[in-house]
Write a protein that holds these residues in place. Sequence first.
Motif, PDB file in Angstrom:
ATOM      1  N   LYS A  30      -1.488   6.816 -12.381  1.00  0.00           N
ATOM      2  CA  LYS A  30      -1.132   8.063 -11.690  1.00  0.00           C
ATOM      3  C   LYS A  30      -1.960   9.236 -12.217  1.00  0.00           C
ATOM      4  O   LYS A  30      -2.407  10.088 -11.453  1.00  0.00           O
ATOM      5  CB  LYS A  30       0.364   8.355 -11.865  1.00  0.00           C
ATOM      6  CG  LYS A  30       0.889   9.372 -10.882  1.00  0.00           C
ATOM      7  CD  LYS A  30       2.345   9.764 -11.136  1.00  0.00           C
ATOM      8  CE  LYS A  30       3.290   8.628 -10.903  1.00  0.00           C
ATOM      9  NZ  LYS A  30       4.707   9.046 -10.955  1.00  0.00           N
ATOM     10  N   GLU A  86       9.458   1.942  -7.931  1.00  0.00           N
ATOM     11  CA  GLU A  86       8.561   1.811  -6.783  1.00  0.00           C
ATOM     12  C   GLU A  86       7.462   2.855  -6.878  1.00  0.00           C
ATOM     13  O   GLU A  86       7.663   3.928  -7.426  1.00  0.00           O
ATOM     14  CB  GLU A  86       9.338   1.983  -5.477  1.00  0.00           C
ATOM     15  CG  GLU A  86      10.243   0.811  -5.174  1.00  0.00           C
ATOM     16  CD  GLU A  86      10.811   0.881  -3.772  1.00  0.00           C
ATOM     17  OE1 GLU A  86      10.156   1.479  -2.892  1.00  0.00           O
ATOM     18  OE2 GLU A  86      11.903   0.334  -3.576  1.00  0.00           O
ATOM     19  N   ASN A  88       5.156   5.678  -5.422  1.00  0.00           N
ATOM     20  CA  ASN A  88       5.151   6.684  -4.369  1.00  0.00           C
ATOM     21  C   ASN A  88       3.707   6.878  -3.923  1.00  0.00           C
ATOM     22  O   ASN A  88       2.897   7.429  -4.666  1.00  0.00           O
ATOM     23  CB  ASN A  88       5.742   8.001  -4.884  1.00  0.00           C
ATOM     24  CG  ASN A  88       5.776   9.073  -3.818  1.00  0.00           C
ATOM     25  OD1 ASN A  88       5.311   8.872  -2.695  1.00  0.00           O
ATOM     26  ND2 ASN A  88       6.308  10.220  -4.172  1.00  0.00           N
ATOM     27  N   GLU A  90       2.357   8.982  -2.121  1.00  0.00           N
ATOM     28  CA  GLU A  90       1.942  10.390  -2.107  1.00  0.00           C
ATOM     29  C   GLU A  90       1.330  10.827  -3.436  1.00  0.00           C
ATOM     30  O   GLU A  90       0.544  11.768  -3.477  1.00  0.00           O
ATOM     31  CB  GLU A  90       3.105  11.301  -1.709  1.00  0.00           C
ATOM     32  CG  GLU A  90       3.621  11.036  -0.300  1.00  0.00           C
ATOM     33  CD  GLU A  90       2.514  10.961   0.752  1.00  0.00           C
ATOM     34  OE1 GLU A  90       1.712  11.914   0.851  1.00  0.00           O
ATOM     35  OE2 GLU A  90       2.442   9.951   1.476  1.00  0.00           O
ATOM     36  N   ASP A  91       1.692  10.142  -4.523  1.00  0.00           N
ATOM     37  CA  ASP A  91       1.096  10.445  -5.830  1.00  0.00           C
ATOM     38  C   ASP A  91      -0.374  10.017  -5.889  1.00  0.00           C
ATOM     39  O   ASP A  91      -1.084  10.383  -6.829  1.00  0.00           O
ATOM     40  CB  ASP A  91       1.863   9.730  -6.954  1.00  0.00           C
ATOM     41  CG  ASP A  91       3.267  10.265  -7.145  1.00  0.00           C
ATOM     42  OD1 ASP A  91       3.525  11.437  -6.786  1.00  0.00           O
ATOM     43  OD2 ASP A  91       4.115   9.503  -7.656  1.00  0.00           O
TER      44      ASP A  91
END
Length: 178
Positions: A30, A86, A88, A90-91
């Motif tokens: 991330k 889970e 995401n 969008e990250d």
Amino acid sequence: YHDVGKMSNPTFFTENQTTSVNPHDELEPKESARIIINHVIHGIEIAKKHNLPDRLIDFIRTHHGTSLVFYFYNKEKQRLEGTDEEVNPEDFRYPGPEPFSKETAILMMSDSVEAASKSLKEPTATLIDNFVEKIIDKQMDEGQFLNADITFKEIQIIKKVLKRKLKNIYHLRIEYPE
């Protein structure tokens, strides 16, 4: 100019890594995605600071559209496999907007194909053809060109040009059927 934002963290981009050291190896996926995505934001800031024309800034802003930083997205999915967590998406997504002119769409296609082509180990003409088709078809499936006023026929022409250019780069001869 579209990648001018990479100057903020140049060693985090493979084209600037001259040794086997990859700083992403020390980061969570991330965080790596955030650094990669931020090259667009930094590029816009640099361009504005230096009074570059808005039209040029449009290319910086749209050259990844709203696509995913797929490599780190998949890496995060693998990392979380077997857990209740889970990912995401969008990250791992560029902020956009999607390309909104033929020219910005062409840059997106060209940039994606060129960057991904560096991963080809032993390219053949057929491999390159399939490779270009896959990358641009994925962008089309994601709706990246819907606002770009570009026709399907024009996209086919761009694919053909990119295939020819890659074959030239790799010094491949045309394969003729027997």
